[in-house]
Design an enzyme around this catalytic site. Structure first.
Site, PDB file in Angstrom:
ATOM      1  N   GLY A   7       0.867  -1.183   0.000  1.00 51.20           N
ATOM      2  CA  GLY A   7       0.000   0.000   0.000  1.00 51.20           C
ATOM      3  C   GLY A   7       0.897   1.224   0.000  1.00 51.20           C
ATOM      4  CG  LEU A   8       3.933   2.249  -2.997  1.00 51.94           C
ATOM      5  CD1 LEU A   8       4.406   2.575  -4.408  1.00 51.94           C
ATOM      6  CD2 LEU A   8       5.048   2.549  -1.998  1.00 51.94           C
ATOM      7  CB  SER A   9       0.453   6.075   1.938  1.00 52.41           C
ATOM      8  OG  SER A   9       1.705   6.322   2.538  1.00 52.41           O
ATOM      9  N   GLY A  10       2.456   7.320  -0.550  1.00 52.67           N
ATOM     10  CA  GLY A  10       3.117   8.578  -0.890  1.00 52.67           C
ATOM     11  C   GLY A  10       3.927   9.116   0.276  1.00 52.67           C
ATOM     12  CB  VAL A  12       9.366   8.541   4.329  1.00 53.26           C
ATOM     13  CG1 VAL A  12       8.982   8.562   5.801  1.00 53.26           C
ATOM     14  CG2 VAL A  12      10.799   8.031   4.164  1.00 53.26           C
ATOM     15  CG  ASP A  13       6.826   5.504   7.781  1.00 53.98           C
ATOM     16  OD1 ASP A  13       8.042   5.725   7.951  1.00 53.98           O
ATOM     17  OD2 ASP A  13       5.934   6.049   8.457  1.00 53.98           O
ATOM     18  CB  SER A  14       4.136   3.118   2.160  1.00 53.70           C
ATOM     19  OG  SER A  14       4.071   4.351   1.500  1.00 53.70           O
ATOM     20  CB  CYS A 100      -8.654   3.178   8.198  1.00 54.88           C
ATOM     21  SG  CYS A 100      -7.984   3.300   6.547  1.00 54.88           S
ATOM     22  N   GLY A 124       3.491   0.234   5.729  1.00 56.33           N
ATOM     23  CA  GLY A 124       4.606   0.901   6.395  1.00 56.33           C
ATOM     24  C   GLY A 124       4.389   1.080   7.884  1.00 56.33           C
ATOM     25  CB  CYS A 200      -6.925   6.350   8.120  1.00 49.35           C
ATOM     26  SG  CYS A 200      -6.632   4.966   7.061  1.00 49.35           S
TER      27      CYS A 200
END
Length: 395
Positions: A7-10, A12-14, A100, A124, A200
């Site tokens: 799940g790429l959220s934009g 840094v963690d993901s 979520c 992430g 979220c």
């Protein structure tokens, strides 16, 4: 090669999650969840999800992984937003992030990932997962993240064994500074990006503004309850049983307007939550006022002066069977059983010593120290050492 959907959220963690998995030899696919585009509840003039999805796409390009956006706004509205409005209207305080994760990321999103042939879904989150074979079958454990400042296991307190079996949390072994350093080293655009503070996956939204768009303002009074309030100063009765005592201690104080003095006005009791200090706009007291109770039926906010006010503290709470969840089903208590645990009633709160008492209709959590602002609708989560065993919605 096992296939993982991240799940790429934009953020840094993901981004680092995707990078690490690719380094470990997984086949990685990046998906961005678009969870909101209802203009009737505008969130802000800026459009953070566009900026975030753009960053996610640039990271995917940099890593050379396939990327697409999935629109989950319909499910998000149904399962998270409508539920939130409904809970606030009842005078409860939901936790959209916990929901979520349970309803969107590890349910709807996970289904999409599995339909793409994924073996795992990765996020992430700062938490860890371990596996142990118990009585011949695998049992998955949800552990706190290595970074005590960032541990996000609380947000995943509603996950099931089935969901955990398919989940990966690569940054759980790292600290935030280490994650940023990896992102910098890998030349990812998100390396210096600030953490999002919004709901979220909706982006930059302030909760009161969000609520005001659906719940109509309604003027009511703010009442200040003195520390001399009778119920604070009566001694405990003799109880026939431990359960009767727990029931008494878990019952919240009931106030009427006559128990204190009117000190101000507000625009709707459903915008306020226990323990809140900001937004009352009442002066003239030595210490600030805190919300100690809201009555959404009568539209009254009850307050007390100072953060040590007796009306803020209780040391027992109750979770009904319907709202009770064990991550470790094999450790679930039966009626009459107790367990010594460490528990928290909100994210970021240090763990506190507590005892679980299982009764016929639910579970009492008895804290050694009284807790401030126990709020119905929020989640209580309990741990043994750094393993999260279960959670429930505070009744």
């Amino acid at each position: 090669m096992k296939r993982v959907v991240v799940g790429l959220s934009g953020g840094v963690d993901s981004s680092v999650t995707a990078y690490l998995l690719k380094e470990q030899g997984y086949e990685v696919i990046g998906l961005f969840m678009k969870n909101w585009h209802d203009d009737s509840v505008t969130i802000s003039d800026e459009c953070p999800w566009l900026e975030d999805s753009n960053d996610a796409m640039i990271v995917a390009e940099k890593l050379g992984i396939p990327f697409q956006t999935v629109d989950l706004s319909e499910q998000y509205k149904e399962r998270i937003v409508d539920y939130m409005f409904d809970e606030y209207e009842k005078g409860r305080t939901p936790n959209p992030d916990v929901l979520c994760n349970r309803e969107i990321k590890f349910d709807v999103f996970m289904d999409i990932a599995l339909s793409l042939g994924a073996d795992y879904v990765a996020t992430g989150h700062y938490c860890r997962k371990e596996e142990e074979v118990i009585d011949g079958k695998p049992v998955y454990k949800l552990l706190a993240g290595k970074d005590g400042n960032k541990d996000q296991s609380y947000f995943l307190c509603q996950l099931s064994q089935e969901q955990l079996a398919k989940a990966l949390f690569p940054v759980g072994e790292l600290t935030k500074p280490e994650v940023r350093a990896i992102a910098k080293e890998a030349d990812l655009i998100t390396a210096e990006k600030k953490d999002s503070q919004g709901l979220c996956f909706i982006g930059k939204v302030r909760l009161p503004d969000f609520l005001q768009q659906k719940l109509q303002p309604k003027e009511g009074v703010i009442v200040q309850i003195p520390t001399s309030f009778e119920a604070y100063n009566t001694s405990l009765p003799n109880f026939e049983s431990k359960e009767e005592e727990l029931m008494h201690l878990a019952t919240k104080y009931v106030y009427t307007k006559d128990d204190g003095k009117v000190v101000g006005k507000h625009q709707g009791a459903h915008y306020f939550t226990k323990g809140q200090r900001k937004g009352l706009a009442v002066g003239g007291t030595k210490e600030p006022l805190f919300v100690i109770e809201t009555d959404v039926n009568e539209n009254v906010i009850y307050t007390g002066e100072g953060k040590q006010h007796a009306g803020l503290y209780r040391n027992v709470l109750f979770v009904s069977n319907e709202e009770l969840h064990w991550v470790r089903e094999d450790l679930a208590l039966s009626e009459g059983e107790t367990m010594e645990v460490a528990a928290r009633i909100r994210y970021r709160q240090p763990l506190e010593k507590a005892t679980l008492h299982k009764v016929a209709n639910g579970l009492f959590v008895e804290f050694e120290n009284a807790q401030s602002a126990i709020q119905e609708g929020q989640f209580v989560a309990w741990y043994l050492n750094d393993e999260l065993l279960g959670s429930g919605v505070i009744s």
